[in-house]
Design an enzyme around this catalytic site. Structure first.
Site, PDB file in Angstrom:
ATOM      1  N   PRO A  40       0.828  -1.207   0.000  1.00  0.00           N
ATOM      2  CA  PRO A  40       0.000   0.000   0.000  1.00  0.00           C
ATOM      3  C   PRO A  40       0.862   1.258   0.000  1.00  0.00           C
ATOM      4  O   PRO A  40       1.902   1.291   0.642  1.00  0.00           O
ATOM      5  CB  PRO A  40      -0.799  -0.119   1.304  1.00  0.00           C
ATOM      6  CG  PRO A  40      -0.033  -1.043   2.156  1.00  0.00           C
ATOM      7  CD  PRO A  40       0.755  -1.949   1.258  1.00  0.00           C
ATOM      8  N   CYS A  41       0.462   2.250  -0.764  1.00  0.00           N
ATOM      9  CA  CYS A  41       1.154   3.542  -0.795  1.00  0.00           C
ATOM     10  C   CYS A  41       0.113   4.613  -0.502  1.00  0.00           C
ATOM     11  O   CYS A  41      -0.329   5.332  -1.399  1.00  0.00           O
ATOM     12  CB  CYS A  41       1.786   3.792  -2.157  1.00  0.00           C
ATOM     13  SG  CYS A  41       3.105   2.651  -2.533  1.00  0.00           S
TER      14      CYS A  41
END
Ligand code: SAH
Length: 651
Positions: A257-258
């Site tokens: 996840p970013c």
């Protein structure tokens, strides 16, 4: 070529390279064998229609998968696995190509997502922990395996793992009150399992004469009295592959996840994106790849990874792979192009060791309605046909194709299991309702769990106010809050309250039309309380189901789409059951890689694994019968200009 032979050649050369780099396609790949030591002129080539690799290996012949028993197996580690959509799809696709890809390990922070994954893949070692802790753990595990020389001791001894019942000699002997004796170790982790601020390696201890419910986590340092227990645990764990070791993983997949690049987040670290704690998982993902050195890597992310800060994070990921001597290839894929009524564009990155064949990206099988912007710098990474190229695509799917066979349910639907009541009406429904065996899903081994029931057909229950509002949204295409009493559309397509009439209120006294709906997107939005229609495609399934800022109402029922309806839009097989509270199930579905996209990528992985790709083209055609449809519905030659099949708009 051996390393020795290679260094000999390099020694005699002023200039040497054996990887080609295509700037346009963001691809680093081994030089084709027939070029040998190249002169350099072929090194960078722009993409063209020739990039479609259909001539040499002709993979678009119909699928003929080998009998199951003859299939090679490969071990997959799914990082940031969520409920496991990405690995599920990869395994389904690989099976069609003749490789039995098996998800041996999965890691995710979210307990509910882990429960779902375990339920659907009972043989997978599911680790409910942070990826950064998992990395520390596998390092420790490798050290333990070396310390106890497990490799040797396992092959020499024929010991079977000892279970507590076999421990007869102590079994019935009473212990003095207040005495604790380690019976055996049952689990291992790295982190701070007792939340005491003590981070390190821990073992879960089963105490003699105590129940499993009284197991406790103990630091490795506290177990110095029980070295045999540790040794036994490590030997058994090694034999059962409870954790991956360097060189033993064939494939790593994952979507780190970013959150620091989310389009909704106004405070983004655009100067130095990696300084943002929420983007650190990209580094952790690559560190795990670096440690385990799998043959293949597949990373997925939102397209923002290529847009934010001039694509810094995407470039970072690519360059990490290249720095580790991996071949690498970037691609952007649209889920709708693989047979879903959902657009959903995502970025993918293949990595492959220099000793293996780099996978290509599978060209679309379906038409899709154009949406979204492709970042200009990565335009050629879009996995699509050229505008003027011949293609054979199935018709774009619409909402009705995916969900019209599902029973009617109310706003409150407490049962997570029910009967279907009617037969499938479309090819899509027929396929999505197949059982595990027919889909070639090996995750349950030979056991076929009870199927034929419909799971998770439950909507997020709207509160009384919202339910009252939704009942007043007309049953027609394009309906939304603008159809409510007291609202009109003024200049510039902007909503306003009808002047001089009293505000309409709900039975609770709250306004019928909430102010956030009036002000959303400066009064121009059509989304609040929007109804989907049977002939439409959905932009992107997200993790939340509230109807306040997205179009998610069922066409003809007064409720939001159910978890199962969203899961259908993401291409989850109906047998895939989700666990956890309703909101958590929506999150798992919304986070997922669309299963048909992962399946197409899995097929590509399987071909590469068997060395069946040749040439340096980035794209290839899937076999004619890859999509589970009996008949081709459309053959078209795209006209120049706008075609529904293309997603060529650039920023
Ligand atoms: N690829 C998955 C979806 C992944 S969504 C699928 O196809 O189903 C990203 C996941 O990362 C979420 O499930 C979230 O719980 C998990 N996650 C976020 N931070 C994490 C961390 N530090 N370590 C492990 N998992 C994490």
């Amino acid at each position: 070529m051996t390393l020795e032979a290679k260094s000999k050649i390099i020694e005699e050369s002023d200039f040497y390279y054996d990887m080609s780099y295509s700037l346009a396609c963001s691809t680093f790949a081994n030089m084709p064998a027939d070029i040998g030591i190249a002169t350099g002129s072929e090194a960078t080539s722009d993409i063209s229609s020739d990039d479609v690799d259909s001539s040499k290996e002709k993979p678009n012949d119909d699928l003929v998968s080998p009998p199951d028993a003859q299939m090679k197996t490969a071990a997959l580690l799914d990082l940031y696995s969520g409920c496991g959509a990405m690995s599920t799809g990869l395994c389904l696709g690989a099976a069609l190509s003749g490789i039995k890809l098996i998800t041996r390990w999965a890691v995710d922070l979210n307990t509910h997502a882990c429960s779902s994954l375990k339920h659907n893949h009972p043989f997978t070692q599911v680790r409910n922990e942070k990826a950064e802790n998992f990395l520390s753990l596998i390092r420790e595990w490798n050290t333990l395996c070396k310390k106890f020389d497990v490799h040797k001791s396992i092959s020499l001894s024929s010991d079977l793992p000892r279970t507590s019942n076999e421990n007869e000699e102590y079994g019935n002997e009473p212990l003095l009150k207040g005495t604790f004796e380690v019976e055996r170790l049952v689990d291992i982790c790295y982190g701070d399992p007792n939340s005491m601020g003590k981070v390190g390696l821990w073992f879960k201890v089963r105490w003699r004469t105590f129940d499993p419910s009284e197991d406790t986590w103990e630091p490795v340092g506290g177990l110095s009295d029980s070295p045999d227990c540790i040794k036994e645990f490590v030997q058994n764990g090694y034999r059962e592959s409870i954790l991956p070791l360097p060189g033993c993983v064939d494939v790593i997949c994952g979507g780190p996840p970013c959150q620091g690049i989310s389009g909704f987040n106004r405070f983004r670290e655009s100067e130095a994106p990696l300084n943002d704690e929420r983007n650190k998982q990209l580094v952790v993902f690559m560190d795990i790849v670096n440690y385990l050195r799998p043959k293949y890597v597949l990373m997925e992310n939102v397209v923002d990874i290529l847009k934010f800060a001039d694509g810094f994070l995407g470039r970072y990921a690519l360059s990490r792979l290249v720095a580790m001597s991996y071949q690498a290839r970037l691609g952007m894929m649209v889920a709708g192009c693989y047979g879903l009524p959902q657009f959903r564009m995502r970025a993918f990155l293949w990595g492959a060791l220099p000793s293996v064949v780099l996978p290509k990206y599978p060209l679309p099988t379906h038409d899709v309605v154009k949406r979204g912007l492709v970042p200009r710098a990565f335009m050629h990474c879009l996995v699509a046909y050229k505008e003027n190229e011949y293609r054979h695509l199935e018709k774009a799917l619409v909402l009705g194709d995916a969900i019209s066979d599902l029973p009617k349910v109310g706003n409150h639907q407490p049962n997570d299991v029910m009967e279907y009541s009617i037969k499938p009406k479309t090819e899509f429904q027929h396929y999505i309702r197949l059982n595990r065996q027919d889909m070639k899903d090996y995750s349950h081994g030979d056991v076929t769990p009870k199927e034929g029931q419909l799971f998770d057909h439950q909507p997020l229950q709207l509160n009384r106010d919202d339910y009252e509002r939704v009942q007043k949204i007309p049953i027609k295409k394009g309906a939304n809050f603008r159809d409510l009493k007291g609202v009109r559309v003024g200049k510039n397509n902007t909503v306003e309250f009808v002047p001089d009439i009293p505000q309409v209120v709900l039975s609770s006294g709250k306004p019928l039309v909430p102010s956030y709906a009036m002000t959303f997107n400066k009064g121009k939005s059509l989304k609040p309380f929007g109804r989907l229609w049977w002939d439409e495609t959905v932009a992107t399934v997200v993790t939340r189901a509230e109807p306040h800022n997205q179009i998610i109402l069922h066409p003809t029922q007064h409720r939001v789409l159910t978890i199962r309806e969203n899961a259908r839009l993401q291409g989850f097989p109906d047998y895939y059951r989700l666990l956890g509270p309703i909101k958590e199930k929506y999150i798992q579905v919304g986070n997922a890689v669309a299963v048909p996209v992962a399946r197409a990528l899995g097929y590509s992985l399987g071909l590469a694994y068997q060395g069946k790709f040749h040439g340096d083209q980035s794209l290839f055609k899937l076999p004619g019968n890859f999509i589970p449809i009996d008949h081709a519905t459309e053959t078209r030659v795209a006209s120049l200009g706008a075609s529904k099949g293309e997603v060529v708009e650039t920023e």
